[in-house]
Design a protein around this motif. Sequence first.
Motif, PDB file in Angstrom:
ATOM      1  N   ASP A 177      66.244  21.207  67.711  1.00  0.00           N
ATOM      2  CA  ASP A 177      64.848  20.768  67.599  1.00  0.00           C
ATOM      3  C   ASP A 177      64.290  21.101  66.219  1.00  0.00           C
ATOM      4  O   ASP A 177      63.606  20.281  65.591  1.00  0.00           O
ATOM      5  CB  ASP A 177      63.980  21.424  68.681  1.00  0.00           C
ATOM      6  N   TYR A 178      64.594  22.298  65.737  1.00  0.00           N
ATOM      7  CA  TYR A 178      64.104  22.714  64.425  1.00  0.00           C
ATOM      8  C   TYR A 178      64.738  21.875  63.313  1.00  0.00           C
ATOM      9  O   TYR A 178      64.042  21.413  62.393  1.00  0.00           O
ATOM     10  CB  TYR A 178      64.378  24.207  64.198  1.00  0.00           C
ATOM     11  N   PHE A 179      66.045  21.673  63.388  1.00  0.00           N
ATOM     12  CA  PHE A 179      66.735  20.869  62.373  1.00  0.00           C
ATOM     13  C   PHE A 179      66.133  19.463  62.308  1.00  0.00           C
ATOM     14  O   PHE A 179      65.966  18.895  61.219  1.00  0.00           O
ATOM     15  CB  PHE A 179      68.237  20.793  62.669  1.00  0.00           C
ATOM     16  N   GLU A 180      65.791  18.913  63.443  1.00  0.00           N
ATOM     17  CA  GLU A 180      65.201  17.574  63.502  1.00  0.00           C
ATOM     18  C   GLU A 180      63.914  17.512  62.660  1.00  0.00           C
ATOM     19  O   GLU A 180      63.643  16.493  62.029  1.00  0.00           O
ATOM     20  CB  GLU A 180      64.912  17.188  64.953  1.00  0.00           C
TER      21      GLU A 180
ATOM     22  N   GLU B 143      64.849  15.606  57.077  1.00  0.00           N
ATOM     23  CA  GLU B 143      64.389  14.656  56.051  1.00  0.00           C
ATOM     24  C   GLU B 143      63.916  15.384  54.797  1.00  0.00           C
ATOM     25  O   GLU B 143      64.103  14.888  53.687  1.00  0.00           O
ATOM     26  CB  GLU B 143      63.272  13.769  56.609  1.00  0.00           C
ATOM     27  N   LEU B 144      63.303  16.543  54.974  1.00  0.00           N
ATOM     28  CA  LEU B 144      62.866  17.322  53.815  1.00  0.00           C
ATOM     29  C   LEU B 144      64.062  17.834  53.020  1.00  0.00           C
ATOM     30  O   LEU B 144      64.056  17.810  51.785  1.00  0.00           O
ATOM     31  CB  LEU B 144      61.998  18.496  54.266  1.00  0.00           C
ATOM     32  N   ILE B 145      65.091  18.297  53.733  1.00  0.00           N
ATOM     33  CA  ILE B 145      66.298  18.773  53.055  1.00  0.00           C
ATOM     34  C   ILE B 145      66.962  17.619  52.324  1.00  0.00           C
ATOM     35  O   ILE B 145      67.279  17.710  51.132  1.00  0.00           O
ATOM     36  CB  ILE B 145      67.270  19.426  54.054  1.00  0.00           C
ATOM     37  N   ARG B 146      67.165  16.513  53.033  1.00  0.00           N
ATOM     38  CA  ARG B 146      67.820  15.351  52.424  1.00  0.00           C
ATOM     39  C   ARG B 146      67.019  14.804  51.254  1.00  0.00           C
ATOM     40  O   ARG B 146      67.567  14.315  50.269  1.00  0.00           O
ATOM     41  CB  ARG B 146      68.041  14.267  53.485  1.00  0.00           C
TER      42      ARG B 146
ATOM     43  N   GLU C 213      74.647  15.592  56.526  1.00  0.00           N
ATOM     44  CA  GLU C 213      75.069  15.355  57.901  1.00  0.00           C
ATOM     45  C   GLU C 213      75.213  16.686  58.619  1.00  0.00           C
ATOM     46  O   GLU C 213      75.528  17.707  58.003  1.00  0.00           O
ATOM     47  CB  GLU C 213      76.402  14.598  57.973  1.00  0.00           C
ATOM     48  N   LEU C 214      75.007  16.628  59.936  1.00  0.00           N
ATOM     49  CA  LEU C 214      75.199  17.783  60.805  1.00  0.00           C
ATOM     50  C   LEU C 214      76.292  17.420  61.793  1.00  0.00           C
ATOM     51  O   LEU C 214      76.238  16.367  62.430  1.00  0.00           O
ATOM     52  CB  LEU C 214      73.897  18.116  61.546  1.00  0.00           C
ATOM     53  N   TYR C 215      77.288  18.290  61.917  1.00  0.00           N
ATOM     54  CA  TYR C 215      78.397  18.085  62.844  1.00  0.00           C
ATOM     55  C   TYR C 215      78.402  19.209  63.870  1.00  0.00           C
ATOM     56  O   TYR C 215      78.017  20.339  63.569  1.00  0.00           O
ATOM     57  CB  TYR C 215      79.742  18.107  62.110  1.00  0.00           C
ATOM     58  N   ARG C 216      78.900  18.881  65.061  1.00  0.00           N
ATOM     59  CA  ARG C 216      79.019  19.866  66.140  1.00  0.00           C
ATOM     60  C   ARG C 216      80.472  19.948  66.569  1.00  0.00           C
ATOM     61  O   ARG C 216      81.116  18.919  66.807  1.00  0.00           O
ATOM     62  CB  ARG C 216      78.155  19.430  67.318  1.00  0.00           C
TER      63      ARG C 216
ATOM     64  N   ALA D  53      65.229  31.280  56.965  1.00  0.00           N
ATOM     65  CA  ALA D  53      64.635  32.395  57.708  1.00  0.00           C
ATOM     66  C   ALA D  53      64.523  32.060  59.192  1.00  0.00           C
ATOM     67  O   ALA D  53      64.786  32.914  60.053  1.00  0.00           O
ATOM     68  CB  ALA D  53      63.271  32.749  57.133  1.00  0.00           C
ATOM     69  N   THR D  54      64.163  30.833  59.487  1.00  0.00           N
ATOM     70  CA  THR D  54      64.055  30.422  60.890  1.00  0.00           C
ATOM     71  C   THR D  54      65.429  30.224  61.511  1.00  0.00           C
ATOM     72  O   THR D  54      65.704  30.717  62.608  1.00  0.00           O
ATOM     73  CB  THR D  54      63.234  29.126  61.003  1.00  0.00           C
TER      74      THR D  54
END
Length: 98
Positions: A20-23, A27-30, A39-42, A76-77
């Motif tokens: 939820d936080y990554f969501e 866009e700010l990071i990218r 990209e985020l992989y699991r 930090a989060t």
Amino acid sequence: MFVRIVKMSFEPSKVEAFLDYFETKKELIRGFEGCTFLELYRDTNNTNIFFTYSYWNAESDLENYRNSDLFKNVWATTKQFFNDKPEAWSVDKVVSLK
């Protein structure tokens, strides 16, 4: 191109909070200056392990991001959700096939 790979392992009970936080931050990071790909992989078998792959124009762009308020707040989060020490690699792309 400069590639950064980060492996993060989370408490299983905190995975959804991380997602939820990554969501809210992806866009700010990218959109950070010098970042051209994110990209985020699991992990398929260990579903509490994730990897980020990000491409940067130069190592200095990644360093600027790592010294930014955005990174400091995101990290930090995010680190509150970890159950193990993160690992990171900086690599140069050698071959890419499409």
